[in-house]
Write a protein that holds these residues in place. Structure first.
Motif, PDB file in Angstrom:
ATOM      1  N   SER A   8      14.289  40.250  13.936  1.00 38.76           N
ATOM      2  CA  SER A   8      15.021  40.694  12.740  1.00 38.76           C
ATOM      3  C   SER A   8      14.088  40.783  11.550  1.00 38.76           C
ATOM      4  O   SER A   8      14.114  41.753  10.781  1.00 38.76           O
ATOM      5  CB  SER A   8      16.163  39.726  12.422  1.00 38.76           C
ATOM      6  OG  SER A   8      17.163  39.803  13.383  1.00 38.76           O
ATOM      7  N   GLN A   9      13.258  39.766  11.386  1.00 40.26           N
ATOM      8  CA  GLN A   9      12.300  39.757  10.286  1.00 40.26           C
ATOM      9  C   GLN A   9      11.338  40.933  10.397  1.00 40.26           C
ATOM     10  O   GLN A   9      11.061  41.622   9.417  1.00 40.26           O
ATOM     11  CB  GLN A   9      11.536  38.441  10.285  1.00 40.26           C
ATOM     12  CG  GLN A   9      10.489  38.342   9.207  1.00 40.26           C
ATOM     13  CD  GLN A   9       9.757  37.014   9.253  1.00 40.26           C
ATOM     14  OE1 GLN A   9      10.333  35.977   9.575  1.00 40.26           O
ATOM     15  NE2 GLN A   9       8.474  37.042   8.945  1.00 40.26           N
ATOM     16  N   HIS A  11      11.826  43.826  11.830  1.00 40.52           N
ATOM     17  CA  HIS A  11      12.540  45.075  11.517  1.00 40.52           C
ATOM     18  C   HIS A  11      12.628  45.274  10.005  1.00 40.52           C
ATOM     19  O   HIS A  11      12.398  46.375   9.499  1.00 40.52           O
ATOM     20  CB  HIS A  11      13.943  45.064  12.108  1.00 40.52           C
ATOM     21  CG  HIS A  11      13.967  45.138  13.593  1.00 40.52           C
ATOM     22  ND1 HIS A  11      15.115  44.946  14.331  1.00 40.52           N
ATOM     23  CD2 HIS A  11      12.991  45.366  14.507  1.00 40.52           C
ATOM     24  CE1 HIS A  11      14.841  45.064  15.612  1.00 40.52           C
ATOM     25  NE2 HIS A  11      13.564  45.321  15.743  1.00 40.52           N
ATOM     26  N   VAL A  12      12.965  44.201   9.288  1.00 40.88           N
ATOM     27  CA  VAL A  12      13.086  44.289   7.830  1.00 40.88           C
ATOM     28  C   VAL A  12      11.731  44.566   7.191  1.00 40.88           C
ATOM     29  O   VAL A  12      11.628  45.385   6.265  1.00 40.88           O
ATOM     30  CB  VAL A  12      13.706  42.987   7.273  1.00 40.88           C
ATOM     31  CG1 VAL A  12      13.551  42.879   5.770  1.00 40.88           C
ATOM     32  CG2 VAL A  12      15.164  42.910   7.658  1.00 40.88           C
ATOM     33  N   GLU A  13      10.700  43.922   7.691  1.00 36.96           N
ATOM     34  CA  GLU A  13       9.369  44.133   7.121  1.00 36.96           C
ATOM     35  C   GLU A  13       8.893  45.573   7.300  1.00 36.96           C
ATOM     36  O   GLU A  13       8.230  46.124   6.421  1.00 36.96           O
ATOM     37  CB  GLU A  13       8.376  43.134   7.725  1.00 36.96           C
ATOM     38  CG  GLU A  13       8.620  41.721   7.229  1.00 36.96           C
ATOM     39  CD  GLU A  13       7.798  40.663   7.944  1.00 36.96           C
ATOM     40  OE1 GLU A  13       7.556  39.624   7.319  1.00 36.96           O
ATOM     41  OE2 GLU A  13       7.418  40.868   9.121  1.00 36.96           O
ATOM     42  N   ALA A  16      10.662  47.663   4.585  1.00 39.08           N
ATOM     43  CA  ALA A  16      10.652  47.115   3.221  1.00 39.08           C
ATOM     44  C   ALA A  16      10.047  48.059   2.192  1.00 39.08           C
ATOM     45  O   ALA A  16      10.634  48.265   1.123  1.00 39.08           O
ATOM     46  CB  ALA A  16       9.930  45.775   3.200  1.00 39.08           C
ATOM     47  N   SER A  30      21.242  37.093   0.019  1.00 33.82           N
ATOM     48  CA  SER A  30      21.281  36.941   1.473  1.00 33.82           C
ATOM     49  C   SER A  30      22.337  35.912   1.839  1.00 33.82           C
ATOM     50  O   SER A  30      22.751  35.097   1.021  1.00 33.82           O
ATOM     51  CB  SER A  30      19.910  36.507   2.009  1.00 33.82           C
ATOM     52  OG  SER A  30      19.565  35.223   1.491  1.00 33.82           O
ATOM     53  N   GLY A  34      20.701  36.103   7.470  1.00 36.93           N
ATOM     54  CA  GLY A  34      19.996  37.104   6.682  1.00 36.93           C
ATOM     55  C   GLY A  34      18.968  36.507   5.737  1.00 36.93           C
ATOM     56  O   GLY A  34      18.122  37.228   5.206  1.00 36.93           O
ATOM     57  N   CYS A  37      15.204  37.072   6.421  1.00 41.17           N
ATOM     58  CA  CYS A  37      14.826  38.443   6.080  1.00 41.17           C
ATOM     59  C   CYS A  37      14.682  38.596   4.575  1.00 41.17           C
ATOM     60  O   CYS A  37      13.831  39.355   4.104  1.00 41.17           O
ATOM     61  CB  CYS A  37      15.853  39.429   6.632  1.00 41.17           C
ATOM     62  SG  CYS A  37      15.842  39.534   8.441  1.00 41.17           S
ATOM     63  N   LEU A  41      11.446  39.981   2.704  1.00 43.68           N
ATOM     64  CA  LEU A  41      11.486  41.089   1.744  1.00 43.68           C
ATOM     65  C   LEU A  41      10.815  40.707   0.433  1.00 43.68           C
ATOM     66  O   LEU A  41      10.070  41.502  -0.148  1.00 43.68           O
ATOM     67  CB  LEU A  41      12.929  41.515   1.487  1.00 43.68           C
ATOM     68  CG  LEU A  41      13.597  42.358   2.559  1.00 43.68           C
ATOM     69  CD1 LEU A  41      15.091  42.484   2.298  1.00 43.68           C
ATOM     70  CD2 LEU A  41      12.955  43.743   2.628  1.00 43.68           C
TER      71      LEU A  41
END
Length: 157
Positions: A8-9, A11-13, A16, A30, A34, A37, A41
């Protein structure tokens, strides 16, 4: 949500930079899983992130979760961003009856231990009682929102 906290982290990175180029200055809010993440961010967004409100954030150093262990502070994986995610105003919001209270307190101590400031908003200390983990779904969510907005108004110009 990906298959693991680390995924998950990641994917967010990956998204970003594009996200920050669209929104510019922001306040990250958050909740629960979440939160890691959100820290990721902030590490990428740097000065664009004006504050973080972590509502019942999942994790603290060493916390074991079915989707991964928090072996990198408040994250399951190393942060790819170059900025300190804890340098800006941060509020951790905890409900009186939440299963996350102890982990939230440990997360606050972790942030403070790094030399950063953080406000731990324990809702019962604000006269808001009985809340569990899903604060935004409870009958007094408007009172909780007012506390968060007041905190933001005091700390973000």
């Amino acid at each position: 949500m990906a298959t693991s906290l680390a995924a998950s982290q990641e994917h967010v990175e990956v998204i970003a930079q594009g996200l920050f180029s669209m929104v510019g200055d922001t306040v990250l809010v958050s909740h629960s899983a979440g939160a890691p993440c959100g820290w990721a961010l902030a590490a990428i967004g740097g000065p664009l992130v004006k504050a973080i409100v972590a509502v019942e954030p999942l994790g603290c150093p060493g916390f074991q979760h079915p989707l991964g262990q928090f072996s990198h502070g408040l994250n399951a994986a190393p942060l790819s961003g170059e900025h300190d995610p804890f340098i800006r105003p941060i509020a951790v919001v905890s409900g009186e009856a939440s299963w996350m209270r102890e982990a939230n307190a440990q997360a606050v101590e972790y942030i403070r231990g790094r030399g950063n400031a953080v406000d731990h908003i324990r809702l019962e200390e604000k006269g808001i009682f009985g809340n569990g983990h899903m604060l935004m779904s409870e009958y007094n969510s408007d009172d909780i929102a007012r506390e968060i907005i007041e905190w933001l108004n005091d700390r973000v110009s």
